[in-house]
Design a protein around this motif. Sequence first.
Motif, short mmCIF file in Angstrom:
data_model
loop_
_atom_site.label_atom_id
_atom_site.label_comp_id
_atom_site.label_asym_id
_atom_site.label_seq_id
_atom_site.Cartn_x
_atom_site.Cartn_y
_atom_site.Cartn_z
N PRO A 46 0.83 -1.22 0.00
CA PRO A 46 0.00 0.00 0.00
C PRO A 46 0.86 1.26 0.00
O PRO A 46 1.87 1.34 0.69
CB PRO A 46 -0.80 -0.13 1.30
N ARG A 47 0.43 2.24 -0.80
CA ARG A 47 1.18 3.49 -0.92
C ARG A 47 0.46 4.68 -0.29
O ARG A 47 0.91 5.80 -0.38
CB ARG A 47 1.47 3.78 -2.40
N SER A 48 -0.67 4.39 0.36
CA SER A 48 -1.43 5.46 1.03
C SER A 48 -2.14 4.86 2.24
O SER A 48 -2.33 3.63 2.31
CB SER A 48 -2.47 6.06 0.07
N THR A 49 -2.54 5.74 3.15
CA THR A 49 -3.26 5.25 4.33
C THR A 49 -4.60 4.64 3.93
O THR A 49 -5.07 3.70 4.57
CB THR A 49 -3.47 6.39 5.35
N GLU A 50 -5.19 5.13 2.84
CA GLU A 50 -6.45 4.57 2.36
C GLU A 50 -6.24 3.12 1.91
O GLU A 50 -7.03 2.23 2.24
CB GLU A 50 -7.04 5.40 1.21
N GLN A 51 -5.16 2.90 1.13
CA GLN A 51 -4.86 1.54 0.67
C GLN A 51 -4.52 0.65 1.86
O GLN A 51 -4.91 -0.52 1.90
CB GLN A 51 -3.70 1.55 -0.33
N LEU A 52 -3.82 1.19 2.85
CA LEU A 52 -3.46 0.41 4.03
C LEU A 52 -4.72 0.01 4.79
O LEU A 52 -4.86 -1.14 5.23
CB LEU A 52 -2.52 1.22 4.93
N SER A 53 -5.66 0.93 4.94
CA SER A 53 -6.89 0.63 5.69
C SER A 53 -7.79 -0.37 4.97
O SER A 53 -8.65 -0.99 5.59
CB SER A 53 -7.67 1.92 5.99
N GLU A 54 -7.60 -0.55 3.67
CA GLU A 54 -8.39 -1.51 2.91
C GLU A 54 -7.95 -2.96 3.14
O GLU A 54 -8.68 -3.89 2.81
CB GLU A 54 -8.33 -1.19 1.41
N LEU A 55 -6.76 -3.14 3.71
CA LEU A 55 -6.29 -4.50 3.99
C LEU A 55 -7.14 -5.10 5.11
O LEU A 55 -7.41 -4.43 6.11
CB LEU A 55 -4.81 -4.49 4.39
N ARG A 56 -7.54 -6.33 4.96
CA ARG A 56 -8.43 -6.96 5.93
C ARG A 56 -7.78 -7.12 7.30
O ARG A 56 -8.47 -7.23 8.31
CB ARG A 56 -8.91 -8.31 5.42
N THR A 57 -6.45 -7.12 7.36
CA THR A 57 -5.74 -7.36 8.62
C THR A 57 -5.34 -6.08 9.34
O THR A 57 -4.75 -6.13 10.41
CB THR A 57 -4.47 -8.19 8.35
N ILE A 58 -5.67 -4.93 8.77
CA ILE A 58 -5.30 -3.63 9.36
C ILE A 58 -6.56 -2.85 9.69
O ILE A 58 -7.44 -2.69 8.84
CB ILE A 58 -4.43 -2.81 8.37
N SER A 59 -6.62 -2.34 10.91
CA SER A 59 -7.78 -1.52 11.29
C SER A 59 -7.61 -0.12 10.68
O SER A 59 -6.49 0.33 10.44
CB SER A 59 -7.89 -1.40 12.80
N GLU A 60 -8.72 0.54 10.45
CA GLU A 60 -8.66 1.89 9.89
C GLU A 60 -7.95 2.84 10.85
O GLU A 60 -7.20 3.72 10.45
CB GLU A 60 -10.06 2.39 9.57
N GLY A 61 -8.15 2.63 12.14
CA GLY A 61 -7.48 3.46 13.15
C GLY A 61 -5.97 3.34 13.07
O GLY A 61 -5.26 4.35 13.13
#
Length: 174
Positions: free
Chosen positions: A30-45
């Motif tokens: 992921p290259r952005s926090t949005e892409q990171l938050s879309e991962l099922r194993t990462i919480s949006e927080g």
Amino acid sequence: MARADRQSLNVPRGRVIKDEALYDIANQMPRSTEQLSELRTISEGFARSAKGRELIEVVKRGLERDPRTLPPVDRGTAASPEALAIGDLLKVLLKAVAARHGVAAKLIATSEDLELIATEDEPDVPALTGWRRELFGQAAIDLKHGRMALAVRKGRVTALPVATPEEIKSTARV
């Protein structure tokens, strides 16, 4: 946060971020926090936190790096088919011993122990010392060297001693 700083916190492995999340990050990059938050194993927080932003920067730096500057990956040598078969037999023996004694198999021997027992003459592994050797290690060495065989008796895997050619010859003469 520098590695030494993280170690000084004495935080258990996987407490900051789970291994599964690291696998997802490595696969998806992921290259952005949005892409990171879309991962099922990462919480949006977490994705929007300072640590999440720092993680994105690390991913970006990794992607920008010239692959020719990376150290070579040591993939080791592939085990022979015989070593793989011995490893499989050792796993069966380990499971049988663990069940018979009511002990978790991973407390007796690790996968790495089994691999080293299968491939090396005298591996220095915990499975070949102390109580582990008594329960499993000696039987594993005997199995590897043909002095023991596995059989199923009354639905249970059983280790049986195998006579050596010399023992067979000496009893045949009697």
